[in-house]
Design an enzyme around this catalytic site. Structure first.
Site, mmCIF file in Angstrom:
data_model
loop_
_atom_site.group_PDB
_atom_site.id
_atom_site.type_symbol
_atom_site.label_atom_id
_atom_site.label_comp_id
_atom_site.label_asym_id
_atom_site.label_seq_id
_atom_site.Cartn_x
_atom_site.Cartn_y
_atom_site.Cartn_z
ATOM 1 C CB VAL A 20 -137.186 -34.641 39.485
ATOM 2 C CG1 VAL A 20 -137.186 -33.170 38.656
ATOM 3 C CG2 VAL A 20 -136.559 -35.895 39.411
ATOM 4 C CB THR A 34 -138.842 -38.849 32.596
ATOM 5 O OG1 THR A 34 -137.626 -38.350 33.168
ATOM 6 C CG2 THR A 34 -138.227 -39.436 31.122
ATOM 7 C CD GLU A 39 -133.891 -36.029 36.699
ATOM 8 O OE1 GLU A 39 -132.691 -36.268 36.827
ATOM 9 O OE2 GLU A 39 -134.711 -37.007 36.031
ATOM 10 C CD GLU A 68 -132.569 -42.122 43.272
ATOM 11 O OE1 GLU A 68 -132.179 -42.078 44.640
ATOM 12 O OE2 GLU A 68 -133.723 -42.210 42.541
ATOM 13 C CG PHE A 106 -123.019 -46.727 34.050
ATOM 14 C CD1 PHE A 106 -122.855 -45.114 34.110
ATOM 15 C CD2 PHE A 106 -124.258 -47.189 33.552
ATOM 16 C CE1 PHE A 106 -123.585 -44.354 35.327
ATOM 17 C CE2 PHE A 106 -124.889 -46.337 34.820
ATOM 18 C CZ PHE A 106 -124.593 -43.932 35.322
ATOM 19 C CB CYS A 130 -134.401 -43.489 36.414
ATOM 20 S SG CYS A 130 -134.819 -41.448 36.413
ATOM 21 C CE LYS A 159 -126.092 -43.712 42.460
ATOM 22 N NZ LYS A 159 -126.410 -42.766 41.546
ATOM 23 N NE ARG A 181 -137.695 -44.738 43.773
ATOM 24 C CZ ARG A 181 -138.310 -43.301 43.442
ATOM 25 N NH1 ARG A 181 -139.004 -42.278 42.614
ATOM 26 N NH2 ARG A 181 -137.367 -42.413 43.569
HETATM 27 C C1 UDX Z 1 -129.308 -42.546 36.094
HETATM 28 C C2 UDX Z 1 -129.598 -41.787 35.422
HETATM 29 O O1 UDX Z 1 -127.509 -41.974 35.880
HETATM 30 C C3 UDX Z 1 -129.370 -40.175 35.380
HETATM 31 O O2 UDX Z 1 -128.606 -39.404 34.287
HETATM 32 C C4 UDX Z 1 -131.135 -40.039 35.509
HETATM 33 O O3 UDX Z 1 -130.993 -38.937 35.358
HETATM 34 C C5 UDX Z 1 -132.005 -40.615 36.526
HETATM 35 O O4 UDX Z 1 -130.879 -42.563 36.108
HETATM 36 P P1 UDX Z 1 -129.608 -42.931 39.025
HETATM 37 O O5 UDX Z 1 -130.596 -44.058 38.638
HETATM 38 O O6 UDX Z 1 -129.758 -42.240 39.801
HETATM 39 O O7 UDX Z 1 -129.736 -42.252 37.641
HETATM 40 O O8 UDX Z 1 -128.070 -43.724 39.557
HETATM 41 P P2 UDX Z 1 -126.847 -44.673 38.137
HETATM 42 O O9 UDX Z 1 -126.346 -43.506 38.937
HETATM 43 O O10 UDX Z 1 -127.462 -44.920 36.633
HETATM 44 O O11 UDX Z 1 -127.282 -46.310 38.539
HETATM 45 C C6 UDX Z 1 -128.246 -46.729 37.967
HETATM 46 C C7 UDX Z 1 -128.051 -48.538 38.495
HETATM 47 O O12 UDX Z 1 -127.696 -49.035 37.856
HETATM 48 C C8 UDX Z 1 -127.672 -48.177 40.140
HETATM 49 O O13 UDX Z 1 -128.592 -49.459 40.590
HETATM 50 C C9 UDX Z 1 -126.048 -48.992 40.025
HETATM 51 O O14 UDX Z 1 -126.019 -49.404 41.045
HETATM 52 C C10 UDX Z 1 -126.325 -49.533 39.069
HETATM 53 N N1 UDX Z 1 -124.641 -49.759 37.598
HETATM 54 C C11 UDX Z 1 -124.399 -48.741 37.046
HETATM 55 C C12 UDX Z 1 -124.073 -50.636 37.723
HETATM 56 O O15 UDX Z 1 -124.643 -51.510 38.227
HETATM 57 N N2 UDX Z 1 -123.062 -51.116 36.698
HETATM 58 C C13 UDX Z 1 -122.682 -49.518 37.154
HETATM 59 O O16 UDX Z 1 -121.035 -50.004 36.016
HETATM 60 C C14 UDX Z 1 -123.074 -48.672 36.931
#
Ligand code: UDX
Length: 467
Positions: free
Chosen positions: A11, A119, A151, A155, A252, A263, A323, A330
């Site tokens: 962050v 956070t 924030e 990622e 999502f 997160c 991702k 993590r």
């Molecule tokens: C998240 C929030 O999106 C972000 O706003 C916050 O600041 C931090 O946490 P992040 O953890 O980096 O971000 O990734 P994100 O894109 O949210 O994806 C999280 C997980 O959900 C990933 O494992 C991704 O593969 C999964 N995912 C996402 C799904 O399984 N399906 C979806 O439709 C979207």
């Protein structure tokens, strides 16, 4: 403006480099000597697209530097705190935050603002004002402006998210003359997004609520995908049709092996626990977690159903990171899946484009075999599963890779592959909430299976289209 950022982990480094790119003069303060030395050499401790270039440019142009001395904060107009607030087991930990506050709060200029970017557990938000006030009073100093500035960066796209946020949230812990808010507003003056100024409790809940909702959306999509499988519908088309309603939207809503990362899983679990302690039941959020934890098992169940068991089977995994565009493992579903498969006696061979992800996975799971090329995952594999939808996996030469396999099964844990491409290479395609595509039955004819992989409708069921 002059800015310090205490804690240049994920962050903090994004804030530091992005604010420097906007022309602010930024100092990142880091206690970890190894990380500091690496940053000074221009090496990042993690992969984030575009960030290394920004850090390099900031260093080069003299707008960004790094140090370990807490006294560096005394030159700043705004001091950000961006230390980690959870531990390795995914529980809240605020020791680093309290230590950082004790160290830096007495050194902050009276007219500067303290902005907490980390956070915070909702329960701790209430304590921040008292804690900072006590530290200032003990040092014989007047109070300072204290704000939260959560924030919302993801990622893999953190730089773009910082530069083009949907909103900037400023939560007021203490700011009697609004001097702190005007300083933080000035930092973001080039941003074309609403700036929400609200109470600290609201700001923390905006941050938390956003992540909890996103997590819930994903788990909902995963449940819906299960229903689609049982009823012969295709989740892609169902979500596309639902998304025309702006109250729902399509983002999502991609089913698969579930959400990972630092997160979403942690915040869902911790909120359920923290609210239970306050006698606030959160059954829906508990179900969000429960569904998410089932998803890696569903992936493995598909393999079992189609292979008839896992002992002595060779399973290739495409992707390890939670991702794409990150090397972060993590809460990565890939680790849970690999462990389940290994425990059932399978040989598991995995590839991820990120060398650091491969190395970390190998050290966490010594029985896992990592490879340096995608194609090696296919060699003699009875089945190959996609776990992380890296773009390179969506443009594979399926006929060539199919020849390297000894089995015929591909399980798409992110619904990222084109089922036609896979099936036309003579392979059986299994996704989440998508009709199974078996090559021997021809394009457009599918065999639908339920949760446990057993057929639920006649095998000659026709589908209109599979995208
Ligand atoms: C998240 C929030 O999106 C972000 O706003 C916050 O600041 C931090 O946490 P992040 O953890 O980096 O971000 O990734 P994100 O894109 O949210 O994806 C999280 C997980 O959900 C990933 O494992 C991704 O593969 C999964 N995912 C996402 C799904 O399984 N399906 C979806 O439709 C979207």
């Amino acid at each position: 403006m002059r800015v310090s950022v205490v804690g240049v982990g994920y962050v903090g480094l994004v804030v530091s480099a992005c604010l420097a790119a906007w022309g602010h003069r930024v100092t990142g303060i880091e206690a970890d000597g190894e990380r500091l030395a690496a940053l000074r050499r221009g090496e990042l401790p993690f992969h984030e697209p575009g960030l290394a270039e920004l850090v390099g440019a900031g260093n080069h142009e003299g707008r960004l530097d790094f140090g370990s001395d807490a006294r560096l904060v005394s030159a700043s107009d705004v001091v950000f705190i961006a230390v980690g607030t959870h531990d390795a087991s995914g529980r809240w930990q605020t020791d680093s935050l309290v230590r950082a506050l004790q160290q830096i709060v007495p050194l902050i200029r009276d007219d500067a603002a303290l902005a907490i970017r980390s956070t915070l557990p909702p329960g701790v938000v209430r304590d921040v004002d008292g804690l900072v006030s006590r530290i200032r009073a003990a040092a014989g100093l007047p109070g300072i402006s204290v704000l939260l500035n959560p924030e919302f960066t993801r990622e893999g796209s953190a730089v773009g998210d910082f530069f083009r946020p949907d909103r900037v949230v400023i939560g007021v812990v203490r700011d009697p003359d609004e001097h702190g808010v005007s300083l933080v507003r000035a930092l973001y003056q080039t941003v074309d997004a609403p700036i929400v100024v609200t109470s600290a409790a609201n700001a923390a809940m905006i941050k938390l609520g956003s992540n909890l909702f996103l997590a819930t959306k994903i788990s909902f999509a995963n449940e819906l995908a299960g229903a689609c499988e049982a009823l012969g519908a295709s989740i892609d088309e169902v979500v596309a049709g639902m998304a025309f309603d702006p109250r729902i939207g399509g983002s999502f809503m991609r089913p698969g092996v579930g959400f990972g990362g630092s997160c979403l899983p942690h915040q869902v679990r911790m909120t359920v626990l923290e609210m239970a302690a306050l006698d606030v039941p959160m059954p829906q959020l508990a179900a969000t977690d429960d569904t998410n934890q089932r998803q890696p098992h569903r992936f493995v169940a598909q393999l079992v159903a189609h292979l008839g068991g896992l002992a002595r089977q060779r399973i290739g995994l495409l992707g390890l990171a939670f991702k794409p565009d990150t090397d972060d493992l993590r809460e990565a579903p890939a680790l849970t899946i690999a462990k389940l498969l290994l425990d059932e006696g399978a040989t598991v061979v995995a590839y991820d484009p990120m060398e650091r992800a491969r190395r970390t996975a190998q050290s966490l799971l010594p029985r896992l075999r990592t490879r340096e090329r995608t194609s090696e995952v296919f060699d003699n594999a009875d089945a190959v599963g996609l776990v992380t939808e890296w773009p390179e996996f969506t443009a594979l030469d399926w006929p060539a890779l199919a020849e390297r396999m000894r089995g015929r099964l591909v399980v798409d844990g992110r619904n990222a592959l084109n089922p036609d491409d896979v099936a036309s290479a003579g392979l059986t395609y299994v996704g989440f909430g998508r009709p199974v595509r078996s090559p021997e039955r021809g394009a457009g004819v599918v065999e639908l299976r339920g949760h446990d992989g057993t057929p639920v409708v006649p095998a000659d069921h026709e589908i209109a289209a599979v995208s």
